[in-house]
Design a protein around this motif. Structure first.
Motif, short mmCIF file in Angstrom:
data_model
loop_
_atom_site.label_atom_id
_atom_site.label_comp_id
_atom_site.label_asym_id
_atom_site.label_seq_id
_atom_site.Cartn_x
_atom_site.Cartn_y
_atom_site.Cartn_z
N ARG A 23 0.92 -1.75 -0.35
CA ARG A 23 -0.40 0.07 -0.24
C ARG A 23 0.98 1.41 0.32
NH1 ARG A 23 -3.03 -3.05 4.09
NH2 ARG A 23 -2.57 -2.16 5.82
N TYR A 24 1.68 1.57 0.41
CA TYR A 24 3.29 2.03 0.80
C TYR A 24 3.50 3.05 -0.82
CZ TYR A 24 5.61 5.73 3.04
OH TYR A 24 7.00 7.31 3.20
N LYS A 25 3.95 1.02 -1.03
CA LYS A 25 4.69 1.57 -2.53
C LYS A 25 3.87 2.28 -3.70
CE LYS A 25 7.78 -2.50 -2.50
NZ LYS A 25 7.92 -3.71 -2.87
N ILE A 26 2.60 1.81 -3.60
CA ILE A 26 1.18 2.69 -4.79
C ILE A 26 0.88 4.24 -4.36
CG2 ILE A 26 -1.18 2.50 -4.80
CD1 ILE A 26 -1.31 -0.93 -4.21
N LEU A 27 1.06 4.50 -2.60
CA LEU A 27 0.98 5.94 -2.30
C LEU A 27 1.89 6.68 -3.09
CD1 LEU A 27 -0.83 5.69 1.01
CD2 LEU A 27 -1.70 6.23 -1.15
N ILE A 51 -1.52 -5.70 -6.12
CA ILE A 51 -2.03 -3.80 -6.64
C ILE A 51 -3.33 -4.64 -6.68
CG2 ILE A 51 -2.22 -2.11 -8.33
CD1 ILE A 51 0.95 -2.89 -6.73
N SER A 52 -4.41 -5.28 -7.01
CA SER A 52 -5.61 -4.72 -7.05
C SER A 52 -6.34 -4.42 -5.81
CB SER A 52 -6.21 -6.17 -8.06
OG SER A 52 -6.29 -5.34 -9.16
N MET A 53 -6.13 -6.56 -4.29
CA MET A 53 -6.16 -6.10 -3.51
C MET A 53 -6.03 -4.63 -2.86
SD MET A 53 -5.11 -9.08 -1.10
CE MET A 53 -3.67 -9.24 -0.65
N GLN A 54 -4.66 -4.29 -2.64
CA GLN A 54 -4.76 -3.50 -1.95
C GLN A 54 -5.15 -1.60 -2.37
OE1 GLN A 54 -3.28 -3.87 0.76
NE2 GLN A 54 -2.39 -6.18 -0.11
N LEU A 55 -5.45 -1.97 -3.43
CA LEU A 55 -5.93 -0.69 -4.01
C LEU A 55 -7.29 -1.22 -3.18
CD1 LEU A 55 -5.24 0.05 -7.44
CD2 LEU A 55 -4.74 2.06 -5.69
#
Length: 126
Positions: A23-27, A51-55
């Motif tokens: 999640r942090y990498k996505i942000l 990625i989809s799950m954490q989004l």
């Protein structure tokens, strides 16, 4: 600031939303602008399903928002204060890397001491 136990629970869950590495990498990726799932996969090196799950979590908790353009969905940070918070957290952590990574309690929660050497490519001995 006076807070009750219910508020504290909400606030700690908010920060828990930031405590997952994916999640942090996505942000971090979204700080540079909106991206599709495919672009986030490329930026983070994580699988599309992860990625989809954490989004889903980030969207539900309102860290990110989704915008549909035709068949594509693009994600972006929902509140500019999240960017400020992430940058402030990084700034504080960079000055305390060794202490954070050698904390016995955090170590038991999964932070590895060798991560102290990864911030800015050097070990912080403060």
């Amino acid at each position: 600031m006076q807070t009750n136990d219910e508020q504290i629970e909400i606030y700690t869950k908010f920060f828990h939303g930031l405590s997952n590495a994916t999640r942090y990498k996505i942000l971090l990726s979204l700080i540079n602008g909106e991206k599709s799932v495919g672009e986030l996969v490329e930026d983070t090196g994580c699988s599309q399903s992860l990625i989809s799950m954490q989004l889903k979590c980030l969207k539900w908790c309102n860290f990110v928002k989704a915008t549909k353009e035709g068949k594509n969905i693009y994600y972006s940070i929902s509140d500019k204060r999240i960017i400020v918070l992430v940058q402030l957290g990084q700034s504080i952590a960079e000055g305390n890397t060794n202490r954070i990574c050698t904390c016995e309690i955090l170590k038991n929660e999964g932070i590895k001491p060798e991560e102290a050497k990864k911030v800015n490519g050097k070990e912080n001995s403060k």
